[in-house]
Design a protein around this motif. Structure first.
Motif, PDB file in Angstrom:
ATOM      1  N   HIS A 130       0.868  -1.519   0.201  1.00 42.56           N
ATOM      2  CA  HIS A 130       0.244   0.061   0.417  1.00 42.56           C
ATOM      3  C   HIS A 130       0.778   1.281  -0.035  1.00 42.56           C
ATOM      4  CE1 HIS A 130      -3.299   2.584   0.602  1.00 42.56           C
ATOM      5  NE2 HIS A 130      -2.901   2.817   2.351  1.00 42.56           N
ATOM      6  N   ARG A 131       0.672   1.651  -0.868  1.00 41.34           N
ATOM      7  CA  ARG A 131       1.773   3.226  -1.073  1.00 41.34           C
ATOM      8  C   ARG A 131       1.523   4.694  -0.876  1.00 41.34           C
ATOM      9  NH1 ARG A 131       2.652   0.133  -6.254  1.00 41.34           N
ATOM     10  NH2 ARG A 131       3.825  -1.146  -5.419  1.00 41.34           N
ATOM     11  N   LEU A 132       1.808   5.545  -0.509  1.00 37.12           N
ATOM     12  CA  LEU A 132       1.282   5.944   0.148  1.00 37.12           C
ATOM     13  C   LEU A 132       1.906   7.586  -0.541  1.00 37.12           C
ATOM     14  CD1 LEU A 132      -0.200   5.856   3.707  1.00 37.12           C
ATOM     15  CD2 LEU A 132      -1.986   5.882   1.726  1.00 37.12           C
ATOM     16  N   ALA A 133       1.949   8.740  -0.877  1.00 37.27           N
ATOM     17  CA  ALA A 133       2.324   9.896  -1.192  1.00 37.27           C
ATOM     18  C   ALA A 133       1.637  11.152  -1.053  1.00 37.27           C
ATOM     19  CB  ALA A 133       2.158   9.762  -2.883  1.00 37.27           C
ATOM     20  N   LEU A 134       2.524  12.124  -0.360  1.00 36.05           N
ATOM     21  CA  LEU A 134       1.716  13.577  -0.321  1.00 36.05           C
ATOM     22  C   LEU A 134       2.595  14.902  -1.061  1.00 36.05           C
ATOM     23  CD1 LEU A 134       1.327  16.517   2.201  1.00 36.05           C
ATOM     24  CD2 LEU A 134       3.771  15.795   3.143  1.00 36.05           C
ATOM     25  N   VAL A 135       1.619  14.758  -1.618  1.00 33.19           N
ATOM     26  CA  VAL A 135       1.545  15.612  -3.006  1.00 33.19           C
ATOM     27  C   VAL A 135       1.099  17.345  -2.793  1.00 33.19           C
ATOM     28  CG1 VAL A 135       0.102  15.681  -4.988  1.00 33.19           C
ATOM     29  CG2 VAL A 135       1.140  13.797  -4.435  1.00 33.19           C
ATOM     30  N   GLU A 136       1.420  18.007  -3.260  1.00 36.72           N
ATOM     31  CA  GLU A 136       0.997  19.483  -3.758  1.00 36.72           C
ATOM     32  C   GLU A 136       0.024  19.368  -5.054  1.00 36.72           C
ATOM     33  OE1 GLU A 136       2.790  22.448  -1.595  1.00 36.72           O
ATOM     34  OE2 GLU A 136       3.297  23.524  -3.282  1.00 36.72           O
ATOM     35  N   VAL A 137      -0.750  19.796  -4.784  1.00 37.29           N
ATOM     36  CA  VAL A 137      -1.279  20.423  -6.490  1.00 37.29           C
ATOM     37  C   VAL A 137      -2.112  21.598  -6.848  1.00 37.29           C
ATOM     38  CG1 VAL A 137      -3.123  18.421  -6.084  1.00 37.29           C
ATOM     39  CG2 VAL A 137      -3.768  20.458  -5.119  1.00 37.29           C
ATOM     40  N   ALA A 138      -2.303  22.381  -7.395  1.00 35.99           N
ATOM     41  CA  ALA A 138      -2.622  23.879  -7.220  1.00 35.99           C
ATOM     42  C   ALA A 138      -2.979  24.377  -5.676  1.00 35.99           C
ATOM     43  CB  ALA A 138      -3.446  24.669  -8.025  1.00 35.99           C
ATOM     44  N   ASP A 139      -1.925  26.156  -5.995  1.00 39.65           N
ATOM     45  CA  ASP A 139      -2.182  26.976  -4.623  1.00 39.65           C
ATOM     46  C   ASP A 139      -1.348  26.652  -3.170  1.00 39.65           C
ATOM     47  OD1 ASP A 139      -3.381  28.722  -6.665  1.00 39.65           O
ATOM     48  OD2 ASP A 139      -6.024  28.290  -6.311  1.00 39.65           O
ATOM     49  N   GLY A 140      -0.844  25.683  -3.795  1.00 35.16           N
ATOM     50  CA  GLY A 140      -0.463  25.407  -2.187  1.00 35.16           C
ATOM     51  C   GLY A 140      -1.344  24.073  -1.297  1.00 35.16           C
ATOM     52  N   VAL A 141      -2.774  23.392  -1.607  1.00 32.64           N
ATOM     53  CA  VAL A 141      -3.314  22.854  -1.297  1.00 32.64           C
ATOM     54  C   VAL A 141      -2.253  21.371  -1.158  1.00 32.64           C
ATOM     55  CG1 VAL A 141      -4.929  21.428  -1.941  1.00 32.64           C
ATOM     56  CG2 VAL A 141      -5.411  24.399  -1.980  1.00 32.64           C
ATOM     57  N   ARG A 142      -2.663  20.701   0.006  1.00 30.88           N
ATOM     58  CA  ARG A 142      -1.197  18.818   0.429  1.00 30.88           C
ATOM     59  C   ARG A 142      -2.885  18.259  -0.340  1.00 30.88           C
ATOM     60  NH1 ARG A 142       3.523  20.888   3.530  1.00 30.88           N
ATOM     61  NH2 ARG A 142       4.262  22.543   2.121  1.00 30.88           N
ATOM     62  N   ILE A 143      -2.567  17.318  -0.395  1.00 34.59           N
ATOM     63  CA  ILE A 143      -3.326  16.162   0.300  1.00 34.59           C
ATOM     64  C   ILE A 143      -2.693  14.853  -0.061  1.00 34.59           C
ATOM     65  CG2 ILE A 143      -5.434  16.469  -1.171  1.00 34.59           C
ATOM     66  CD1 ILE A 143      -4.091  14.273  -3.336  1.00 34.59           C
ATOM     67  N   LEU A 144      -3.268  14.075   0.893  1.00 35.35           N
ATOM     68  CA  LEU A 144      -2.345  12.024   1.284  1.00 35.35           C
ATOM     69  C   LEU A 144      -3.376  11.384   0.353  1.00 35.35           C
ATOM     70  CD1 LEU A 144      -0.556  10.904   3.213  1.00 35.35           C
ATOM     71  CD2 LEU A 144      -2.629  10.242   4.332  1.00 35.35           C
ATOM     72  N   GLY A 145      -2.315  11.089  -0.818  1.00 36.96           N
ATOM     73  CA  GLY A 145      -3.392  10.093  -1.520  1.00 36.96           C
ATOM     74  C   GLY A 145      -2.913   8.842  -1.689  1.00 36.96           C
ATOM     75  N   ILE A 146      -3.328   8.001  -1.851  1.00 33.23           N
ATOM     76  CA  ILE A 146      -2.683   6.210  -2.535  1.00 33.23           C
ATOM     77  C   ILE A 146      -2.207   6.500  -4.333  1.00 33.23           C
ATOM     78  CG2 ILE A 146      -4.343   4.462  -2.830  1.00 33.23           C
ATOM     79  CD1 ILE A 146      -6.327   5.213  -0.752  1.00 33.23           C
ATOM     80  N   VAL A 147      -1.016   5.977  -3.773  1.00 35.26           N
ATOM     81  CA  VAL A 147      -0.518   5.202  -5.501  1.00 35.26           C
ATOM     82  C   VAL A 147      -0.463   4.009  -6.114  1.00 35.26           C
ATOM     83  CG1 VAL A 147       1.956   5.633  -6.606  1.00 35.26           C
ATOM     84  CG2 VAL A 147       1.878   7.032  -4.211  1.00 35.26           C
ATOM     85  N   ASP A 148      -1.426   4.750  -7.057  1.00 39.43           N
ATOM     86  CA  ASP A 148      -1.758   3.403  -7.684  1.00 39.43           C
ATOM     87  C   ASP A 148      -0.329   2.513  -8.978  1.00 39.43           C
ATOM     88  OD1 ASP A 148      -4.135   2.831  -6.728  1.00 39.43           O
ATOM     89  OD2 ASP A 148      -5.336   4.309  -7.852  1.00 39.43           O
ATOM     90  N   SER A 149       0.115   3.578  -8.795  1.00 38.83           N
ATOM     91  CA  SER A 149       1.753   3.227  -9.620  1.00 38.83           C
ATOM     92  C   SER A 149       2.588   2.945  -8.545  1.00 38.83           C
ATOM     93  CB  SER A 149       1.725   4.745 -10.766  1.00 38.83           C
ATOM     94  OG  SER A 149       1.916   5.467 -10.087  1.00 38.83           O
TER      95      SER A 149
END
Lengths: 109, 377
Positions: free
Chosen positions: A63-82
């Motif tokens: 199970h892979r997780l990533a901390l990602v920054e999208v537009a305008d500095g908004v961050r999410i914790l997402g599940i990596v499917d690759s």
């Protein structure tokens, strides 16, 4: 051949000007209900990513997780499917119910 | 009203066969023996997961009856891994208010009866629901914090093996510690992956354990000088900077101000090294050094019992063990033992006059700082 990434809907708070995800419900920073949705590209930059050796029950292994920054500095914790991305990689970001799904761009050959 | 730690009881940590109440009673009995069984009119108990014979619900009356405290008032508190610290802060405030004369504070956790999968799920209850929905775990999020720390300060990741080596060395002279043998850097870097860059020996273990402290009116070598707590956003992605725990900085500022002293006067520290990379971050957040300078303290051995600032002489969470709800009270108890000259084989080279205990609730969403010591002359 690359498809245009699907748009991602962010929220903007009229009370405190915070930008945020997810957009359901009041502002996550100040709980104001005066919020507006707006659209940004469904892409993000990886800040950090990891693979859990012992995922919680009912999750696939690995199970892979990533901390990602999208537009305008908004961050999410997402599940990596690759395969696990590295910091600085750009990934596609797609909302899937209450979670975010991330996929690395195909490496140019 | 001035209050002080009058007595301390800590049980042996590790895998214990006793039930929750018996573990708590063992630590409590030692603390009550330490005050010559003088009367206690307040019992504050903390527990979180409570695996084994029964859950946490009936622990308070069970323990009150078990200890002969039927006439005391009682409260049970819960604040995830900061439960023990919260119990202490509640009791210290209650005695300081003048309402109570003498409080027994007990914090206990029974973990080894649960499977790793069960415990991982239960400990994730201290995270944000959206993080749980994404299948996040405490080590998974700690890995992200660690990576940001390494990136920001361009650290050699191997330097983050040192807090474990340090912790296990100290634990080997603490007879109550879960881990009694030192480990090498190679042991740490060669242990199995948990959530890279975090490996097994970077992570605190599953532990049964309990601690107890008696707080009473008056002054002594372990007087309560300053209490502070702070909150941070529960959701990790809402924190602007993952390389610091803002809640520790708030708690430390409040505790230093209440104690009317600075970090320069602190001579021993017990901090919350749930994961090895957190130890240097906590040194920075407590003001002992600047951002990114914490790892050097471990490289230069400044944190040893004979160093410039003894850190976790008891072995900390990585060496002593991490019975979650008990951890915050053990940290305070261990500082009190050092101040009172009762730490035995794991005493610091010089007996300290002022000490500090720091505890994280969850992944740093509710943190506590406690300063104990001799009041200024």
């Amino acid at each position: 051949m690359t498809d245009e990434p699907a748009a991602l809907t962010l929220g903007r708070c009229d009370a405190c000007n915070a930008r945020f995800l997810p957009t359901d419900g009041p502002c996550p920073r100040c709980a104001s209900v005066r919020t507006q949705p707006y659209s940004v590209p469904g892409l993000g930059t990886v800040l950090a990513a990891t693979e859990l050796a012992n995922p919680p029950p009912r999750w696939p292994n690995p199970h892979r997780l990533a901390l990602v920054e999208v537009a305008d500095g908004v961050r999410i914790l997402g599940i990596v499917d690759s395969p696990l991305p590295a910091a600085g990689d750009v990934v596609s970001v797609r909302r899937d119910g209450e979670v975010y799904r991330l996929r690395g761009e195909p490496t140019p050959s | 009203m001035k209050v002080q730690v009058a007595s301390v009881g800590v049980c042996r940590f590790g895998k214990r066969t006793e039930g929750l109440a018996e573990l708590a009673a063992e630590a409590a009995g030692r603390a009550l023996d330490g005050i010559g069984r003088r009367p206690v009119d307040l019992l504050v108990v903390g527990t979180m997961l409570a695996h084994g014979s029964h859950g946490p619900e009936a622990l308070l009356p069970h323990l009150a009856g078990r200890l002969g405290l039927e006439s005391a008032s009682g409260f049970r508190v819960e604040a995830a891994s900061a439960t023990g610290a919260m119990a202490f802060h509640v009791a210290a405030g209650a005695v300081a208010s003048g309402r109570y004369t003498r409080a027994l504070v007990v914090a206990v956790e029974k973990m080894t009866d649960g499977t790793t999968a069960e415990l991982t799920g239960e400990l994730a209850a201290a995270l944000h629901p959206s993080e749980v929905a994404a299948g996040a775990t405490m080590p998974g999020l700690a890995s992200l914090v660690t990576q940001r720390y390494i990136q920001r300060f361009d650290l050699d990741p191997a330097v983050l093996d040192l807090p474990t080596v340090h912790a296990r060395a100290n634990a080997s002279s603490n007879p109550n510690a879960q881990f009694q043998k030192p480990v090498s850097r190679e042991d740490v870097s060669g242990s199995r992956a948990v959530a890279l860059p975090l490996r097994l020996l970077h992570c605190s273990a599953i532990t049964d354990g309990a601690a107890a402290v008696v707080i009473e009116r008056g002054s002594g070598s372990a007087s309560v000088l300053g209490l502070g707590q702070g909150f941070d956003t529960l959701r990790l992605v809402d924190r602007a900077d993952l390389t610091t725990f803002a809640a520790t900085r708030i708690a430390a500022k409040r505790a230093y101000e209440a104690a009317k002293l600075t970090r320069k006067e602190i001579e021993v520290v017990e901090l919350h090294d749930a994961f090895a990379p957190f130890a240097p971050i906590h040194l920075e957040d407590l003001g002992f050094c600047g951002a990114g300078e914490g790892p050097a303290w471990f490289e230069r051995d400044w944190v040893r019992r004979d160093g410039r600032l003894p850190v976790n002489p008891s072995g900390g969470l990585l060496g002593r063990g991490h019975p979650v709800a008990a951890t915050g009270l053990v940290a305070i108890a261990e500082v009190a033992l050092q101040l009172r000259g009762e730490a035995g084989a794991h005493a610091t080279a010089h007996r300290p006059k002022i000490g500090l205990a720091q505890t994280l609730g969850g992944l740093g969403s509710h943190n506590f700082v406690t300063i104990l010591g001799s009041p200024p002359a």
